[in-house]
Design an enzyme around this catalytic site. Structure first.
Site, PDB file in Angstrom:
ATOM      1  N   ARG A 260      25.522  77.177 -10.967  1.00 56.88           N
ATOM      2  CA  ARG A 260      26.070  77.756 -12.195  1.00 56.88           C
ATOM      3  C   ARG A 260      26.898  76.711 -12.928  1.00 56.88           C
ATOM      4  O   ARG A 260      27.660  75.972 -12.310  1.00 56.88           O
ATOM      5  CB  ARG A 260      26.934  78.985 -11.887  1.00 56.88           C
ATOM      6  CG  ARG A 260      26.130  80.123 -11.272  1.00 56.88           C
ATOM      7  CD  ARG A 260      26.951  81.356 -11.029  1.00 56.88           C
ATOM      8  NE  ARG A 260      26.176  82.359 -10.305  1.00 56.88           N
ATOM      9  CZ  ARG A 260      26.667  83.501  -9.847  1.00 56.88           C
ATOM     10  NH1 ARG A 260      27.947  83.794 -10.039  1.00 56.88           N
ATOM     11  NH2 ARG A 260      25.902  84.359  -9.188  1.00 56.88           N
ATOM     12  N   ARG A 275      35.323  78.272  -7.056  1.00 59.04           N
ATOM     13  CA  ARG A 275      34.428  78.348  -8.212  1.00 59.04           C
ATOM     14  C   ARG A 275      33.730  77.006  -8.370  1.00 59.04           C
ATOM     15  O   ARG A 275      34.274  76.067  -8.935  1.00 59.04           O
ATOM     16  CB  ARG A 275      35.230  78.705  -9.471  1.00 59.04           C
ATOM     17  CG  ARG A 275      34.383  79.185 -10.636  1.00 59.04           C
ATOM     18  CD  ARG A 275      35.254  79.548 -11.812  1.00 59.04           C
ATOM     19  NE  ARG A 275      36.137  80.649 -11.514  1.00 59.04           N
ATOM     20  CZ  ARG A 275      35.825  81.938 -11.620  1.00 59.04           C
ATOM     21  NH1 ARG A 275      34.615  82.273 -12.027  1.00 59.04           N
ATOM     22  NH2 ARG A 275      36.698  82.883 -11.331  1.00 59.04           N
ATOM     23  N   GLU A 347      37.279  88.193  -5.087  1.00 56.39           N
ATOM     24  CA  GLU A 347      35.930  88.727  -4.921  1.00 56.39           C
ATOM     25  C   GLU A 347      35.131  87.890  -3.928  1.00 56.39           C
ATOM     26  O   GLU A 347      35.120  86.665  -3.993  1.00 56.39           O
ATOM     27  CB  GLU A 347      35.209  88.726  -6.267  1.00 56.39           C
ATOM     28  CG  GLU A 347      33.761  89.174  -6.184  1.00 56.39           C
ATOM     29  CD  GLU A 347      32.913  88.674  -7.346  1.00 56.39           C
ATOM     30  OE1 GLU A 347      31.703  88.474  -7.139  1.00 56.39           O
ATOM     31  OE2 GLU A 347      33.466  88.448  -8.437  1.00 56.39           O
ATOM     32  N   SER A 350      29.715  91.252  -4.840  1.00 56.73           N
ATOM     33  CA  SER A 350      29.584  92.147  -5.980  1.00 56.73           C
ATOM     34  C   SER A 350      28.243  92.848  -5.856  1.00 56.73           C
ATOM     35  O   SER A 350      27.197  92.190  -5.811  1.00 56.73           O
ATOM     36  CB  SER A 350      29.664  91.341  -7.284  1.00 56.73           C
ATOM     37  OG  SER A 350      29.771  92.184  -8.393  1.00 56.73           O
ATOM     38  N   ARG A 389      32.824  81.540   0.071  1.00 50.59           N
ATOM     39  CA  ARG A 389      34.044  82.352   0.005  1.00 50.59           C
ATOM     40  C   ARG A 389      34.362  82.975   1.361  1.00 50.59           C
ATOM     41  O   ARG A 389      35.530  83.189   1.691  1.00 50.59           O
ATOM     42  CB  ARG A 389      33.919  83.408  -1.089  1.00 50.59           C
ATOM     43  CG  ARG A 389      33.886  82.775  -2.478  1.00 50.59           C
ATOM     44  CD  ARG A 389      34.213  83.743  -3.588  1.00 50.59           C
ATOM     45  NE  ARG A 389      34.329  83.024  -4.861  1.00 50.59           N
ATOM     46  CZ  ARG A 389      34.870  83.533  -5.959  1.00 50.59           C
ATOM     47  NH1 ARG A 389      35.376  84.758  -5.951  1.00 50.59           N
ATOM     48  NH2 ARG A 389      34.938  82.812  -7.067  1.00 50.59           N
TER      49      ARG A 389
END
Length: 424
Positions: A260, A275, A347, A350, A389
């Site tokens: 990403r 991130r 998070e 999701s 994560r």
């Protein structure tokens, strides 16, 4: 994509749904384009019928030796008009499709209204926050102390938002992914898949990343896109398909790198590996009949939760508010793990039910047993969970005062029985 028939029948309801998304009413523009396109289609059909009729009359006149100049001129004129009508219909259809493709999914009625994550609602928590007789460190300090996270080397190789993971920490990262795949494939009934990491435009369109979110993706010079999540290739396994109801539900899982650009994340989480431009996830994707999608959603969340439970990580489950729900989602639950070093929930998974939104874009249907007609499938996706994560959460949760990290019991078989990772 949206059901055009529903917009025609209930434009006020559609506008109300878009208003919940913070968007202006758009049904009038949609219906105007739709009406003009349908009128162009009708005119084209009428001209085709008249041309056929005139062509038949020309043939009859030629057989009897009568002049047919007027009819031939009419057919020539109709041909020109039909070409223009076909172009108008095509242009209006493309404009309508582009408009619909840029609008987000309709939210479930029970999704809480609110502008952003501050309006998310906590549904439940699991486990307890650990207490330490020292000040817990964040993952990047722990990882660097263990000799397992090297951000400086990654910056030399690739720039910011990358990390080199080494040694015992790399083994722990690999163990986490293997544990998740084994759990989902062997106990939760998901089919393990190794999908391509490079996909075509229509694949990203099918799951809603294109055209709206192109800047968030990485594209090769050859026109392929690096996948932002395994949801993209896994969901598209049913693109253009017509399945039998007896085949449903289909459940897929995959462990892949994800890529990403983080175009909208400037200044956020710049230190550490929360991130990144490149990271790994174990993804869950389900395809089912509409009547079972809510049940499948709850099941998927439970499967993701089981990962965190077995790792002994404290977390909470939240339902996302309207302003925090993703473009393709009808409803989303986030699992947020507690990070002692940060002193915050973040998070880690999701899980979204997209309803028929993606299926319409992919033209993915199913046929009910004993019926001739077809219906759109419902698709769901979720992280089961984000591997990087999870590594962060394990490092911070299981840290010791001397900088070592205890290995969660469920991971020890993947590390040859190793119970502790110590600084090198």
């Amino acid at each position: 994509m949206h059901d055009l028939r529903w917009i025609r029948e209930a434009p006020d309801d559609f506008d109300a749904a878009m208003t919940r998304r913070g968007l202006a009413s758009s049904s009038a523009q949609i219906l105007d384009l739709d009406g003009r396109r349908r009128r162009a289609q009708t005119a084209l059909q009428e001209m085709q019928a008249r041309r056929n009729e005139a062509s038949k009359a020309i043939g009859q006149k030629k057989r009897t030796g009568e002049p047919a100049d007027e009819l031939m001129a009419e057919v020539a004129e109709l041909k020109e008009k039909m070409t223009a009508a076909e172009e108008e219909e095509r242009s209006l259809g493309e404009e309508l499709e582009a408009l619909l493709a840029g609008l987000p999914n309709v939210l479930a009625p029970e999704v809480p209204d609110g502008p952003d994550e501050s309006a998310n609602e906590t549904l439940r928590t699991w486990g307890e926050k650990r207490h330490y007789d020292f000040t817990p460190k964040e993952h990047f300090d722990l990882g660097e102390g263990l000799g397992g996270l090297d951000f400086e080397a990654a910056a030399k190789l690739s720039g910011s938002r990358f990390v080199v993971v080494k040694g015992q920490v790399a083994r722990l990262h690999r163990a986490l992914a293997q544990f998740m795949l084994d759990l989902h494939s062997q106990e939760h009934g998901y089919l393990e898949v190794q999908p391509p990491l490079l996909v075509r435009d229509q694949v990203l369109f099918g799951t809603g990343q294109l055209p709206k979110f192109g800047e968030d993706q990485f594209r090769t010079e050859e026109g392929f896109w690096l996948i932002p999540t395994a949801e993209v290739p896994l969901t598209n396994l049913v693109a253009e398909a017509i399945l039998n109801e007896s085949e449903l539900p289909l459940r897929f899982t995959a462990h892949t790198p994800c890529f990403r650009s983080e175009a909208g994340a400037a200044g956020r989480d710049t230190r550490g590996m929360l991130r990144q431009h490149q990271f790994e996830k174990v993804e869950l994707v389900s395809v089912t009949a509409p009547e079972h999608s809510e049940e499948e959603h709850q099941r998927m969340v439970a499967c993701a939760e089981e990962v965190l439970k077995r790792l002994g990580l404290h977390y909470r489950v939240v339902v996302l508010a309207s302003g925090d729900t993703g473009f393709t989602a009808h409803k989303t639950y986030d699992l947020e793990v507690w990070l002692p070093g940060q002193g915050a929930y973040r998070e880690i998974s999701s899980c979204s039910n997209t309803g028929a939104f993606q299926a319409r874009r992919m033209r993915a249907r199913f046929r009910q047993d004993g019926e001739k007609g077809t219906r759109f499938l419902h698709s769901l996706n979720g992280s089961g969970v984000a591997v990087g994560r999870a590594l962060i959460a394990v490092l911070e949760t299981y840290q010791q005062s001397d900088g070592s990290v205890e290995v969660p019991e469920v991971l020890r078989p993947y590390l040859g029985g190793q119970e502790r990772i110590a600084p090198s």
